[in-house]
Design a protein around this motif. Structure first.
Motif, PDB file in Angstrom:
ATOM      1  N   TYR A  37       0.129  17.413 -63.344  1.00  0.00           N
ATOM      2  CA  TYR A  37      -0.559  17.925 -62.158  1.00  0.00           C
ATOM      3  C   TYR A  37       0.026  17.257 -60.912  1.00  0.00           C
ATOM      4  O   TYR A  37       0.482  16.123 -60.966  1.00  0.00           O
ATOM      5  CB  TYR A  37      -2.058  17.603 -62.207  1.00  0.00           C
ATOM      6  CG  TYR A  37      -2.832  18.374 -63.238  1.00  0.00           C
ATOM      7  CD1 TYR A  37      -3.429  19.589 -62.904  1.00  0.00           C
ATOM      8  CD2 TYR A  37      -2.988  17.883 -64.530  1.00  0.00           C
ATOM      9  CE1 TYR A  37      -4.164  20.300 -63.851  1.00  0.00           C
ATOM     10  CE2 TYR A  37      -3.716  18.581 -65.486  1.00  0.00           C
ATOM     11  CZ  TYR A  37      -4.298  19.795 -65.146  1.00  0.00           C
ATOM     12  OH  TYR A  37      -5.021  20.497 -66.068  1.00  0.00           O
ATOM     13  N   TYR A  72      -9.778  15.396 -53.773  1.00  0.00           N
ATOM     14  CA  TYR A  72      -8.505  15.290 -54.479  1.00  0.00           C
ATOM     15  C   TYR A  72      -8.482  16.390 -55.555  1.00  0.00           C
ATOM     16  O   TYR A  72      -9.200  16.302 -56.566  1.00  0.00           O
ATOM     17  CB  TYR A  72      -8.354  13.906 -55.106  1.00  0.00           C
ATOM     18  CG  TYR A  72      -8.097  12.821 -54.081  1.00  0.00           C
ATOM     19  CD1 TYR A  72      -6.811  12.297 -53.898  1.00  0.00           C
ATOM     20  CD2 TYR A  72      -9.118  12.318 -53.284  1.00  0.00           C
ATOM     21  CE1 TYR A  72      -6.567  11.301 -52.951  1.00  0.00           C
ATOM     22  CE2 TYR A  72      -8.890  11.326 -52.330  1.00  0.00           C
ATOM     23  CZ  TYR A  72      -7.611  10.824 -52.172  1.00  0.00           C
ATOM     24  OH  TYR A  72      -7.376   9.842 -51.229  1.00  0.00           O
ATOM     25  N   ILE A  73      -7.655  17.422 -55.328  1.00  0.00           N
ATOM     26  CA  ILE A  73      -7.632  18.610 -56.190  1.00  0.00           C
ATOM     27  C   ILE A  73      -6.345  18.631 -57.010  1.00  0.00           C
ATOM     28  O   ILE A  73      -5.256  18.383 -56.486  1.00  0.00           O
ATOM     29  CB  ILE A  73      -7.743  19.892 -55.338  1.00  0.00           C
ATOM     30  CG1 ILE A  73      -8.996  19.828 -54.448  1.00  0.00           C
ATOM     31  CG2 ILE A  73      -7.788  21.128 -56.226  1.00  0.00           C
ATOM     32  CD1 ILE A  73      -9.093  20.968 -53.445  1.00  0.00           C
ATOM     33  N   LYS A  74      -6.482  18.963 -58.280  1.00  0.00           N
ATOM     34  CA  LYS A  74      -5.317  19.017 -59.175  1.00  0.00           C
ATOM     35  C   LYS A  74      -4.670  20.402 -59.130  1.00  0.00           C
ATOM     36  O   LYS A  74      -5.345  21.410 -59.382  1.00  0.00           O
ATOM     37  CB  LYS A  74      -5.744  18.712 -60.612  1.00  0.00           C
ATOM     38  CG  LYS A  74      -6.340  17.330 -60.830  1.00  0.00           C
ATOM     39  CD  LYS A  74      -6.821  17.197 -62.275  1.00  0.00           C
ATOM     40  CE  LYS A  74      -7.474  15.853 -62.535  1.00  0.00           C
ATOM     41  NZ  LYS A  74      -7.973  15.770 -63.936  1.00  0.00           N
ATOM     42  N   TYR A  75      -3.389  20.418 -58.808  1.00  0.00           N
ATOM     43  CA  TYR A  75      -2.589  21.640 -58.855  1.00  0.00           C
ATOM     44  C   TYR A  75      -1.650  21.503 -60.069  1.00  0.00           C
ATOM     45  O   TYR A  75      -0.740  20.663 -60.066  1.00  0.00           O
ATOM     46  CB  TYR A  75      -1.772  21.793 -57.580  1.00  0.00           C
ATOM     47  CG  TYR A  75      -2.544  22.258 -56.364  1.00  0.00           C
ATOM     48  CD1 TYR A  75      -2.111  23.355 -55.615  1.00  0.00           C
ATOM     49  CD2 TYR A  75      -3.697  21.601 -55.952  1.00  0.00           C
ATOM     50  CE1 TYR A  75      -2.806  23.783 -54.493  1.00  0.00           C
ATOM     51  CE2 TYR A  75      -4.404  22.013 -54.849  1.00  0.00           C
ATOM     52  CZ  TYR A  75      -3.955  23.109 -54.108  1.00  0.00           C
ATOM     53  OH  TYR A  75      -4.644  23.529 -52.993  1.00  0.00           O
ATOM     54  N   LYS A  76      -1.858  22.326 -61.126  1.00  0.00           N
ATOM     55  CA  LYS A  76      -1.094  22.194 -62.369  1.00  0.00           C
ATOM     56  C   LYS A  76       0.333  22.702 -62.178  1.00  0.00           C
ATOM     57  O   LYS A  76       0.551  23.798 -61.641  1.00  0.00           O
ATOM     58  CB  LYS A  76      -1.771  22.974 -63.493  1.00  0.00           C
ATOM     59  CG  LYS A  76      -1.173  22.720 -64.875  1.00  0.00           C
ATOM     60  CD  LYS A  76      -1.994  23.430 -65.948  1.00  0.00           C
ATOM     61  CE  LYS A  76      -1.447  23.079 -67.337  1.00  0.00           C
ATOM     62  NZ  LYS A  76      -0.071  23.520 -67.533  1.00  0.00           N
ATOM     63  N   GLU A 134     -10.164  15.517 -59.061  1.00  0.00           N
ATOM     64  CA  GLU A 134      -9.849  14.179 -59.567  1.00  0.00           C
ATOM     65  C   GLU A 134     -10.846  13.152 -59.044  1.00  0.00           C
ATOM     66  O   GLU A 134     -11.354  12.309 -59.779  1.00  0.00           O
ATOM     67  CB  GLU A 134      -8.423  13.809 -59.153  1.00  0.00           C
ATOM     68  CG  GLU A 134      -7.938  12.489 -59.711  1.00  0.00           C
ATOM     69  CD  GLU A 134      -6.483  12.217 -59.358  1.00  0.00           C
ATOM     70  OE1 GLU A 134      -6.242  11.318 -58.515  1.00  0.00           O
ATOM     71  OE2 GLU A 134      -5.602  12.908 -59.897  1.00  0.00           O
ATOM     72  N   THR A 183      -1.616  16.137 -57.475  1.00  0.00           N
ATOM     73  CA  THR A 183      -2.939  16.021 -56.859  1.00  0.00           C
ATOM     74  C   THR A 183      -2.806  16.098 -55.334  1.00  0.00           C
ATOM     75  O   THR A 183      -2.006  15.385 -54.723  1.00  0.00           O
ATOM     76  CB  THR A 183      -3.615  14.695 -57.259  1.00  0.00           C
ATOM     77  OG1 THR A 183      -3.702  14.655 -58.686  1.00  0.00           O
ATOM     78  CG2 THR A 183      -5.008  14.587 -56.659  1.00  0.00           C
ATOM     79  N   THR A 239      -2.199  11.434 -51.545  1.00  0.00           N
ATOM     80  CA  THR A 239      -1.286  11.271 -52.684  1.00  0.00           C
ATOM     81  C   THR A 239       0.167  11.490 -52.284  1.00  0.00           C
ATOM     82  O   THR A 239       1.062  11.400 -53.124  1.00  0.00           O
ATOM     83  CB  THR A 239      -1.647  12.295 -53.783  1.00  0.00           C
ATOM     84  OG1 THR A 239      -1.439  13.623 -53.273  1.00  0.00           O
ATOM     85  CG2 THR A 239      -3.086  12.131 -54.232  1.00  0.00           C
TER      86      THR A 239
END
Length: 882
Positions: free
Chosen positions: A214, A203-207, A335, A216, A271
């Motif tokens: 974010y 689960y990667i946060k893209y701002k 995350e 996710t 997500t």
């Protein structure tokens, strides 16, 4: 051949070798156009030149052989064309592995020498499977054997490519393909397999740009993140409605990419937000097309990361993944990480993980070609068995994608495209440009299926020009009549052949398509050498005999369902062949006993002086009728079971037994009686020949002298005569069989020797039953070894009886002792419990308003008849116990 020369046991090893050589030496299955006969043509699905005969091949070719032999014995001019596929990637990989043992690669040899090396390998090692087809007994026309790289077939491939290119149906473009990083070529869907793998879901946060928020993203492939050109969410997902016209920063790259809204996104997965990497995922590519997103390739052809990935450039994917995740964690952009199980695609040949890869390839535009191919199935010109595959076909054809036909290989049909060295102009013709020194040919070869889709045409010498009108083979044998294949290539091959046939001849390539079952082990698991549940077809043929395996696999293969096979099941076929052999041997020995010179003709069938002859004539014609019906409907296991039951039970167990009684009663007419039996036996050999060719050929030659240069394959199967079918009489005889079996069982289960003669009391329940008993009295006496049959118990005698109820008959045998009587009473009581339970079920069904409202009148009447019969039997059992 004299009877004493007939071996006691059938020697399948000697027989198979002998008849293989005989059929081929005498060109028994060679076919030529014959306007006086109807034709039946089949083209073999060409196996790979690298292949060996596995269970799927054995099963499929047995099916084809059954139909070719059946039609041949119905008087058709049958042509079954064998051949092999050059199998581009499979063959090249095999030869490259051989080179690797010498420390060399194909590049060390260069293209021309490498291709010559593959040809040498093909001549030395290829085609093993065709030799194995000979062992299977396949009745193909070996004079018409073809190879997809034969000169004529290769010319056709070039012609079709040039023709479609000039029609605007072949083009070059960038598309997502299945990329094999080891062989470094695009591969087709049938050249990959899937395995379940446990991996991680990151689960990667893209701002979001200009925000502290974010989005996710859940992904299994963080290493392709550098190729992301967008983030997609579902327009109906309320969580993201405030993000319209927003952008996110791509992690580690600090590049702005847009948020797009697309209905493809599954709100429930992860997500509900999806990273879009158009160059490395087919679905992402299509989303990118819809939203004008760039496609950025971040992988090299060998599956390492390229220069666009910065510090990770040159890393192998799995090493890069760990390094990238570590960097993301250091930046607080992970995350969470979860375990995740999913299917991963692998190359069937190299076992490398398949990469979805954006590559410049040659494609065929399919929509226009698909339209008439849909119509010929919709209107019934082409029939599918089982019919459920029609829906599968329509679904694929109506949503068809363009076909990637280029492969980055050297072995195969090199694409007939040349590029001008100075201008870059394209030249597309069958022959190279005259000023060849100024041109460079496209290095790619065509997908193997591009030659295979022309197979039904090209094997008959089709050339796509005026000469086709004078091509006797093409005009006579095309379109073909039957195709048997696996459902997994319905799109890769079946659909494409239909398209090619219609495009180039305006005719369908075949009329009937049979999709055979998958062979699995006894637990339903697909056979695999890796799993250790693999059965070797050749080993089993050598152990049990080819006919035994052929018969077994057809016997257990229901239409449309998988075949569950275990080695011990091969005994079904072996035992059946033993039964057939023993019956033939007994008849021939009996024939010699009654006459030294009997013609074996069917003249005696003009006599209708015996009940048994009437019954056998009816059963024989019923069997012929059902066998033909099941073959026409492609219910091949029911065809084999029909023959099995007739031969094993009706002919061997009953007719031959009754024949012995007739011979003992009437030895003067022994020649007539034995000739009738031999006529039926020879007819049985003919109807069994399509499924068990070796033993039937062997026995047919033994039956009569003067057949040395002939084959049963060219004999005509008897046609069934409906006037000779008497279903009522067959039903009556079934009742007689049940009476006999009941009496024999009463004796056997109560320790009474079968040789001991008893008086049997058989009490008929009505006039019809009484008439039947009178009619077959003699045979029941002999078959049961009875002293006499009485139809009423002696009321003046107090005797214990062993009892049974069969249909409308009560059967009583004098009990030998109290123990026997007690044991028998328990059986009768158990039978009473079973019939009460059965009758209760029928009563509930016939008082169920829902059943009575929905069922047809005929079904309801049938159930009521069962109810009536069950009540009669119940009352008789109660009376017996009392």
């Amino acid at each position: 051949m004299k009877v004493k020369e007939i071996e006691k046991n059938y020697n399948f090893e000697d027989s198979e070798k002998k008849w293989q050589e005989f059929w081929e030496k005498n060109k028994v299955y060679e076919s030529h156009p014959n306007p006086k006969k109807k034709k039946y043509s089949v083209v073999i699905p060409p196996p790979n030149v690298t292949g060996i005969l596995h269970f799927g091949h054995m099963f499929n070719n047995t099916i084809q052989d059954i139909y070719c032999r059946w039609k041949r014995m119905q008087g058709f001019e049958v042509c079954w064309v064998p051949g092999m596929d050059h199998a581009g990637i499979a063959t090249q990989v095999m030869v490259e592995k051989e080179l690797a043992k010498e420390g060399k690669t194909k590049y060390d040899l260069g293209r021309e020498k490498f291709v010559n090396l593959v040809w040498d390998w093909k001549e030395k090692n290829g085609g093993i499977i065709l030799k194995q087809l000979r062992k299977l007994g396949a009745s193909v026309d070996w004079s018409k054997e073809r190879f997809t790289l034969d000169e004529g077939l290769s010319l056709n491939v070039k012609k079709v490519f040039v023709d479609l290119y000039k029609k605007g149906l072949i083009y070059r473009g960038n598309r997502i393909v299945n990329w094999d990083p080891e062989s470094q070529t695009a591969v087709s869907d049938d050249e990959i397999f899937y395995e379940e793998r446990k991996e991680k879901l990151y689960y990667i946060k893209y701002k979001i740009v200009d925000s502290d928020e974010y989005v996710t993203i859940a992904t299994t492939r963080p290493e392709t993140m550098f190729g992301d050109t967008g983030v997609a969410v579902n327009p109906e997902d309320t969580r993201y409605k405030h993000l319209i016209n927003k952008e996110v920063n791509l992690p580690l790259v600090n590049k702005k990419i847009p948020i797009v809204f697309d209905t493809y996104v599954d709100k429930e997965f992860g997500t509900g937000a999806l990273k879009i990497t158009p160059a490395h995922d087919i679905n992402d590519f299509e989303i990118g097309q819809r939203h004008n997103l760039n496609a950025v390739t971040v992988l090299n052809k060998d599956s390492t990361l390229n220069e666009l990935t910065g510090e990770f450039s040159g890393m192998e994917i799995h090493k890069a993944r760990k390094a990238i995740v570590k960097k993301l964690e250091e930046n607080g952009l992970i995350e969470k990480i979860e375990d995740y199980t999913h299917n991963v695609a692998f190359s069937d040949r190299t076992k490398a993980v398949i990469e979805p890869y954006l590559s410049e390839q040659w494609f065929v535009s399919m929509k226009k070609l698909a339209e008439p191919a849909i119509e010929v199935v919709r209107n019934g010109d082409i029939r599918f068995y089982p019919e459920r595959y029609i829906k599968v076909y329509f679904h694929w054809m109506e949503n068809i994608r363009d076909w990637c036909i280029s492969r980055q290989l050297w072995w195969g049909h090199q694409i007939p495209i040349w590029y001008h060295n100075d201008t870059g102009g394209i030249y597309c013709e069958i022959n190279p440009p005259q000023d060849i020194e100024n041109w460079t040919q496209d290095e790619d070869v065509l997908d193997t299926w591009f030659s295979s889709w022309l197979w039904p045409l090209s094997v008959f010498g089709w050339s796509n020009d005026k000469s086709d009108n004078d091509n006797k083979n093409l005009q006579y044998y095309y379109p073909t009549d039957f195709l048997s294949t696996g459902p997994e290539i319905i799109f890769l091959w079946v659909a494409r052949m239909i398209m090619a046939g219609l495009e180039y001849t305006g005719k369908i390539p075949f009329s009937d398509v049979y999709f055979h079952s998958t062979i699995r082990d006894g637990k339903g698991v697909k056979m695999s050498k890796t799993l250790g549940n693999y059965s070797d077809a050749i080993e089993l043929m050598e152990k049990y005999g080819t006919d035994a395996l052929r018969f077994t696999i057809i016997y257990i293969a229901p239409l449309g369902n998988d075949v569950l096979f275990e080695e011990e099941k091969t005994q079904i076929g072996r035992n059946f062949i033993t039964k057939l052999w023993n019956a033939g041997r007994f008849l021939l020995m009996t024939k010699e006993k009654f006459s030294e010179n009997i013609s074996g003709t069917n003249e005696s069938l003009n006599y209708r002086d015996d009940l048994i002859d009437v019954w056998m004539e009816s059963r024989f014609n019923s069997t012929l009728q059902n066998a033909e019906k099941y073959l026409k409907e492609y219910r091949i296991n029911e065809y084999s079971k029909t023959l099995y039951n007739f031969v094993w039970s009706d002919f061997c167990d009953w007719y031959i037994e009754l024949m012995k009684i007739k011979l003992n009663e009437n030895p003067k007419n022994g020649d007539i009686i034995i000739n009738k039996a031999l006529f039926y036996f020879e007819s049985i050999l003919k109807i069994l020949h399509p499924v068990i060719p070796y033993v039937t050929e062997e026995l047919w030659h033994i039956l009569e002298d003067g057949r040395d240069d002939k084959s049963i394959s060219k004999e005509i199967i008897s046609e069934y005569n409906t006037a000779r079918i008497n279903k009522e009489f067959e039903k009556k005889f079934e009742e007689v069989k049940e009476i006999v079996i009941s009496i024999r069982n009463l004796k056997a289960t109560n320790g009474i020797p079968s040789s001991k003669k008893l008086t049997a009391f058989i009490m008929p329940g009505d006039e019809n039953a009484s008439a039947l008993l009178s009619e077959f009295n003699t045979y029941i006496l002999k078959l049961c070894n009875l002293e006499e049959i009485k139809t009423e118990l002696d009321k003046n005698e107090v005797i214990n009886y062993l009892n049974s109820v069969v249909n409308k008959f009560e059967i009583c045998l004098p009990a030998e002792d109290v123990k026997n009587l007690s044991s028998n009473n328990e059986k009768v009581k158990k039978e009473l419990e079973n019939i009460e339970s059965y009758l209760s079920g029928l009563n509930k069904k016939l008082t169920n308003e829902n059943f009575l409202a929905k069922a047809s009148e005929s079904v309801i009447n049938a159930e009521r008849k069962k109810q009536e019969e069950a009540e009669i039997k119940l009352n008789k059992l109660k009376k017996l116990i009392k």
